[in-house]
Motif scaffolding. Sequence first.
Motif, PDB file in Angstrom:
ATOM      1  N   PRO A  24       1.675 103.477 -42.084  1.00 35.73           N
ATOM      2  CA  PRO A  24       2.942 102.796 -42.319  1.00 35.73           C
ATOM      3  C   PRO A  24       2.779 101.360 -42.767  1.00 35.73           C
ATOM      4  CG  PRO A  24       2.492 102.926 -39.963  1.00 35.73           C
ATOM      5  CD  PRO A  24       1.427 103.739 -40.645  1.00 35.73           C
ATOM      6  N   GLU A  25       1.617 100.767 -42.540  1.00 33.83           N
ATOM      7  CA  GLU A  25       1.426  99.392 -42.940  1.00 33.83           C
ATOM      8  C   GLU A  25      -0.052  99.085 -43.069  1.00 33.83           C
ATOM      9  OE1 GLU A  25       2.021  96.474 -39.562  1.00 33.83           O
ATOM     10  OE2 GLU A  25       3.074  98.209 -38.774  1.00 33.83           O
ATOM     11  N   ALA A  26      -0.360  97.945 -43.723  1.00 30.54           N
ATOM     12  CA  ALA A  26      -1.747  97.561 -43.907  1.00 30.54           C
ATOM     13  C   ALA A  26      -2.345  97.114 -42.578  1.00 30.54           C
ATOM     14  CB  ALA A  26      -1.826  96.422 -44.924  1.00 30.54           C
ATOM     15  N   THR A  27      -3.598  97.520 -42.321  1.00 30.87           N
ATOM     16  CA  THR A  27      -4.299  97.081 -41.127  1.00 30.87           C
ATOM     17  C   THR A  27      -5.580  96.391 -41.550  1.00 30.87           C
ATOM     18  OG1 THR A  27      -5.406  99.230 -40.948  1.00 30.87           O
ATOM     19  CG2 THR A  27      -3.348  98.936 -39.713  1.00 30.87           C
ATOM     20  N   GLY A  28      -5.926  95.289 -40.872  1.00 35.23           N
ATOM     21  CA  GLY A  28      -7.121  94.552 -41.221  1.00 35.23           C
ATOM     22  C   GLY A  28      -6.905  93.680 -42.442  1.00 35.23           C
ATOM     23  N   PRO A  29      -7.930  92.916 -42.812  1.00 35.88           N
ATOM     24  CA  PRO A  29      -7.808  92.002 -43.956  1.00 35.88           C
ATOM     25  C   PRO A  29      -7.685  92.759 -45.274  1.00 35.88           C
ATOM     26  CG  PRO A  29     -10.079  92.083 -43.189  1.00 35.88           C
ATOM     27  CD  PRO A  29      -9.266  92.851 -42.189  1.00 35.88           C
ATOM     28  N   VAL A  30      -6.771  92.321 -46.119  1.00 34.18           N
ATOM     29  CA  VAL A  30      -6.584  92.919 -47.433  1.00 34.18           C
ATOM     30  C   VAL A  30      -7.011  91.898 -48.482  1.00 34.18           C
ATOM     31  CG1 VAL A  30      -4.938  93.891 -49.069  1.00 34.18           C
ATOM     32  CG2 VAL A  30      -4.651  94.307 -46.612  1.00 34.18           C
ATOM     33  N   PRO A  31      -8.003  92.212 -49.314  1.00 39.65           N
ATOM     34  CA  PRO A  31      -8.440  91.270 -50.351  1.00 39.65           C
ATOM     35  C   PRO A  31      -7.348  91.048 -51.388  1.00 39.65           C
ATOM     36  CG  PRO A  31     -10.061  93.009 -49.995  1.00 39.65           C
ATOM     37  CD  PRO A  31      -8.810  93.432 -49.305  1.00 39.65           C
ATOM     38  N   PHE A  32      -7.250  89.814 -51.857  1.00 38.14           N
ATOM     39  CA  PHE A  32      -6.335  89.544 -52.967  1.00 38.14           C
ATOM     40  C   PHE A  32      -6.865  88.401 -53.811  1.00 38.14           C
ATOM     41  CE2 PHE A  32      -4.535  86.694 -49.718  1.00 38.14           C
ATOM     42  CZ  PHE A  32      -4.177  85.552 -50.436  1.00 38.14           C
ATOM     43  N   VAL A  33      -6.422  88.346 -55.033  1.00 40.64           N
ATOM     44  CA  VAL A  33      -6.796  87.280 -55.950  1.00 40.64           C
ATOM     45  C   VAL A  33      -5.564  86.442 -56.241  1.00 40.64           C
ATOM     46  CG1 VAL A  33      -8.735  88.480 -57.033  1.00 40.64           C
ATOM     47  CG2 VAL A  33      -6.423  88.827 -57.927  1.00 40.64           C
ATOM     48  N   PHE A  34      -5.807  85.206 -56.663  1.00 42.31           N
ATOM     49  CA  PHE A  34      -4.715  84.333 -57.064  1.00 42.31           C
ATOM     50  C   PHE A  34      -5.272  83.299 -58.036  1.00 42.31           C
ATOM     51  CE2 PHE A  34      -6.625  82.123 -53.486  1.00 42.31           C
ATOM     52  CZ  PHE A  34      -6.559  80.777 -53.837  1.00 42.31           C
ATOM     53  N   SER A  35      -4.394  82.540 -58.656  1.00 50.49           N
ATOM     54  CA  SER A  35      -4.806  81.513 -59.608  1.00 50.49           C
ATOM     55  C   SER A  35      -4.519  80.128 -59.047  1.00 50.49           C
ATOM     56  CB  SER A  35      -4.081  81.695 -60.947  1.00 50.49           C
ATOM     57  OG  SER A  35      -2.674  81.573 -60.774  1.00 50.49           O
ATOM     58  N   ARG A  36      -5.339  79.204 -59.477  1.00 49.59           N
ATOM     59  CA  ARG A  36      -5.138  77.787 -59.155  1.00 49.59           C
ATOM     60  C   ARG A  36      -5.638  77.002 -60.350  1.00 49.59           C
ATOM     61  NH1 ARG A  36      -8.120  76.068 -53.957  1.00 49.59           N
ATOM     62  NH2 ARG A  36      -6.302  77.040 -52.924  1.00 49.59           N
ATOM     63  N   GLY A  37      -4.729  76.332 -61.042  1.00 48.25           N
ATOM     64  CA  GLY A  37      -5.126  75.678 -62.286  1.00 48.25           C
ATOM     65  C   GLY A  37      -5.578  76.720 -63.289  1.00 48.25           C
ATOM     66  N   ASP A  38      -6.778  76.524 -63.867  1.00 50.25           N
ATOM     67  CA  ASP A  38      -7.321  77.521 -64.802  1.00 50.25           C
ATOM     68  C   ASP A  38      -8.392  78.380 -64.144  1.00 50.25           C
ATOM     69  OD1 ASP A  38      -9.399  75.737 -64.554  1.00 50.25           O
ATOM     70  OD2 ASP A  38      -9.675  75.426 -66.705  1.00 50.25           O
ATOM     71  N   GLY A  39      -8.401  78.421 -62.794  1.00 56.11           N
ATOM     72  CA  GLY A  39      -9.388  79.207 -62.078  1.00 56.11           C
ATOM     73  C   GLY A  39      -8.780  80.390 -61.352  1.00 56.11           C
ATOM     74  N   LEU A  40      -9.595  81.439 -61.188  1.00 55.94           N
ATOM     75  CA  LEU A  40      -9.202  82.624 -60.430  1.00 55.94           C
ATOM     76  C   LEU A  40      -9.987  82.642 -59.124  1.00 55.94           C
ATOM     77  CD1 LEU A  40      -9.274  85.295 -63.273  1.00 55.94           C
ATOM     78  CD2 LEU A  40      -7.405  83.779 -62.587  1.00 55.94           C
ATOM     79  N   PHE A  41      -9.309  82.931 -58.018  1.00 59.06           N
ATOM     80  CA  PHE A  41      -9.916  82.862 -56.695  1.00 59.06           C
ATOM     81  C   PHE A  41      -9.750  84.184 -55.962  1.00 59.06           C
ATOM     82  CE2 PHE A  41      -9.188  78.560 -57.924  1.00 59.06           C
ATOM     83  CZ  PHE A  41     -10.142  77.792 -57.275  1.00 59.06           C
ATOM     84  N   LEU A  42     -10.717  84.474 -55.091  1.00 60.98           N
ATOM     85  CA  LEU A  42     -10.701  85.669 -54.258  1.00 60.98           C
ATOM     86  C   LEU A  42     -10.632  85.263 -52.791  1.00 60.98           C
ATOM     87  CD1 LEU A  42     -11.124  88.793 -53.910  1.00 60.98           C
ATOM     88  CD2 LEU A  42     -13.590  88.295 -53.820  1.00 60.98           C
ATOM     89  N   THR A  43      -9.749  85.891 -52.040  1.00 65.00           N
ATOM     90  CA  THR A  43      -9.634  85.633 -50.610  1.00 65.00           C
ATOM     91  C   THR A  43      -9.087  86.894 -49.946  1.00 65.00           C
ATOM     92  OG1 THR A  43      -8.768  84.106 -48.931  1.00 65.00           O
ATOM     93  CG2 THR A  43      -7.327  84.615 -50.787  1.00 65.00           C
ATOM     94  N   ASP A  44      -8.544  86.778 -48.735  1.00 64.83           N
ATOM     95  CA  ASP A  44      -7.922  87.934 -48.088  1.00 64.83           C
ATOM     96  C   ASP A  44      -6.773  87.471 -47.203  1.00 64.83           C
ATOM     97  OD1 ASP A  44      -8.865  87.242 -45.450  1.00 64.83           O
ATOM     98  OD2 ASP A  44     -10.789  88.134 -45.949  1.00 64.83           O
TER      99      ASP A  44
END
Length: 311
Positions: A25-45
């Motif tokens: 029914p829902e996400a469990t644990g850390p879910v990886p995601f990407v996002f942008s900051r300026g002209d850079g792409l970043f990976l986190t969770d």
Amino acid sequence: MKGKTLLILALACILVLPAPSAGSPEATGPVPFVFSRGDGLFLTDTEGNSPALIRKGYDPEISPDGTEVAFTVATGKDGGGRQIGLYTISTAKSRNYRSVIPGENSYGPRWSPDGTMIVFNHWDPEQSDWVLGLLTLTDGTFRVLAPELKGVYSPFWSDDSASVYCHDLENFFRVSVETGRTAALRRFSEILGEAMPTSAIRFAVSPDGTRWLFDGEVKDTSDWLKSGDGLISALFLHTPADGTTRRITGDRICAIGPAWLPGGKDFLFYGYTEKEISGEGSGFAVFRGTLPEGKTTLLVPDGGTPSARIR
């Protein structure tokens, strides 16, 4: 540099953990995601690990299984062109498709739920208009999907990867990927509710395909923003089965670019409150939202355009 590499590898390990089952029914644990900051792409969770810079680019969208990131890359000597790129997280290697995709103006890649295709906005110089570009990753081929459709925007996928939806500001279309056959489903305004039609609206289909999130500009009724154009961006939830649309964010936040998390209950988006626009940084932040409670949590203080693994 070594520290950044180790962090990316550590986050990559998270990506290969078993995804929640289809009935979860829902996400469990850390879910990886990407996002942008300026002209850079970043990976986190979603557990708050320090973001790791993976490369330069814009408009990142992580693959459904979380192993690759599609993005827009600046091209040309002056960086005035745009092309589609692909970054593999496990190898930290990138490739672009300049030799496959014609022209110098393609942007906004969207993964098919089965992870085999990418649709994007593509400028056709012969038609002098925006069309649907389709990249099939299994054989590395490009084609214009439904070339008779011109001046269309905001492409996104059906949950079964069989169709692509788009609009021309007035009409809302569904295009068969196999045949290219196009059906005009509804007037676009009937889906938008109180939102205004623009070419920048972004849709996100829930993992089970029953609900669509999207952003749209509405009249600014806040007592803190008072934007020059009198507008603020809000998030909406549309249910295709009954055709209903309801706004899910209020006037205390400007909300843009929704992206579902696994399970179809939580989602990411970016935007700002009074706090972000009065502080330092880009003025944008990444938030986590929850349905149906409407709870909002700050995840990344300085960032935008998030995209999460959904499987």
